[in-house]
Scaffold this motif. Structure first.
Motif, short mmCIF file in Angstrom:
data_model
loop_
_atom_site.label_atom_id
_atom_site.label_comp_id
_atom_site.label_asym_id
_atom_site.label_seq_id
_atom_site.Cartn_x
_atom_site.Cartn_y
_atom_site.Cartn_z
N ALA A 158 6.69 -14.06 15.81
CA ALA A 158 6.63 -13.59 17.19
C ALA A 158 7.61 -12.43 17.37
O ALA A 158 8.59 -12.30 16.63
N MET A 159 7.34 -11.61 18.35
CA MET A 159 8.22 -10.50 18.69
C MET A 159 8.67 -10.65 20.13
O MET A 159 7.96 -11.23 20.95
N GLY A 160 9.83 -10.11 20.41
CA GLY A 160 10.35 -10.22 21.76
C GLY A 160 11.09 -8.98 22.20
O GLY A 160 11.45 -8.12 21.39
N TRP A 161 11.31 -8.90 23.49
CA TRP A 161 12.11 -7.86 24.10
C TRP A 161 13.28 -8.49 24.84
O TRP A 161 13.12 -9.50 25.55
N PHE A 162 14.44 -7.90 24.67
CA PHE A 162 15.64 -8.29 25.40
C PHE A 162 16.22 -7.06 26.06
O PHE A 162 15.86 -5.93 25.72
N ARG A 163 17.12 -7.27 26.99
CA ARG A 163 17.80 -6.15 27.61
C ARG A 163 19.25 -6.52 27.89
O ARG A 163 19.59 -7.69 28.05
N GLN A 164 20.08 -5.52 27.95
CA GLN A 164 21.49 -5.73 28.20
C GLN A 164 22.02 -4.63 29.11
O GLN A 164 22.03 -3.46 28.74
N ALA A 165 22.46 -5.02 30.27
CA ALA A 165 23.06 -4.10 31.23
C ALA A 165 24.56 -4.02 30.97
O ALA A 165 25.16 -4.93 30.39
N PRO B 141 7.70 -20.44 22.63
CA PRO B 141 8.35 -19.15 22.88
C PRO B 141 9.86 -19.24 22.74
O PRO B 141 10.50 -20.14 23.28
N ALA B 142 10.43 -18.31 22.03
CA ALA B 142 11.87 -18.22 21.87
C ALA B 142 12.44 -17.28 22.91
O ALA B 142 11.97 -16.16 23.07
N SER B 143 13.45 -17.74 23.62
CA SER B 143 14.03 -16.94 24.70
C SER B 143 15.54 -16.76 24.56
O SER B 143 16.17 -16.26 25.49
#
Length: 124
Positions: A33-40, A104-106
């Motif tokens: 699986a592929m995922g998107w993360f974000r960091q402010a 799903p991995a979160s």
């Protein structure tokens, strides 16, 4: 030897749209699986979305559900994040990553390869 490279970021006004791309090299899409993360700035990295290897299932953070769409390219070597109705709070560095965990991995620790990140800035 898995490499992920994000592209498509930039500056956009609130309410606008951007599409992020993540180009992969290696056998990353074979069964992962592929995922998107974000960091402010000043915040921890947070989960955005993930897509199963077969593209059969997707899973989103509540903060982006209904606005963002994760997908795979036909060639299966690229994953996308279509971001609509962008808000200033979406401003962050966005990362694509590969997951080795049960879908799903979160959590970030459930991903083993990461892109370098790309800036998305949403002005108000």
């Amino acid at each position: 030897q898995v490499q992920l490279v994000e592209s498509g970021g930039g500056l956009v006004q609130a309410g606008g749209s951007l599409r992020l791309s993540c180009a992969a090299s290696g056998r990353i899409f074979s069964s992962y699986a592929m995922g998107w993360f974000r960091q402010a700035p000043g915040k921890e990295r947070e989960f955005v979305a993930t897509i199963s290897w077969s593209s059969e299932r997707t899973y989103y953070a509540d903060s982006v559900k209904g606005r963002f769409t994760i997908s795979r390219g036909t060639a299966k070597n690229t994953v996308y994040l279509q971001m609509n109705s962008l808000k200033p709070e979406d401003t962050a560095v966005y990362y694509c990553a590969r997951s080795f965990a049960v879908f799903p991995a979160s959590r970030a620790r459930e991903y083993d390869y990461w892109g370098q990140g790309i800036q998305v800035t949403v002005s108000s």
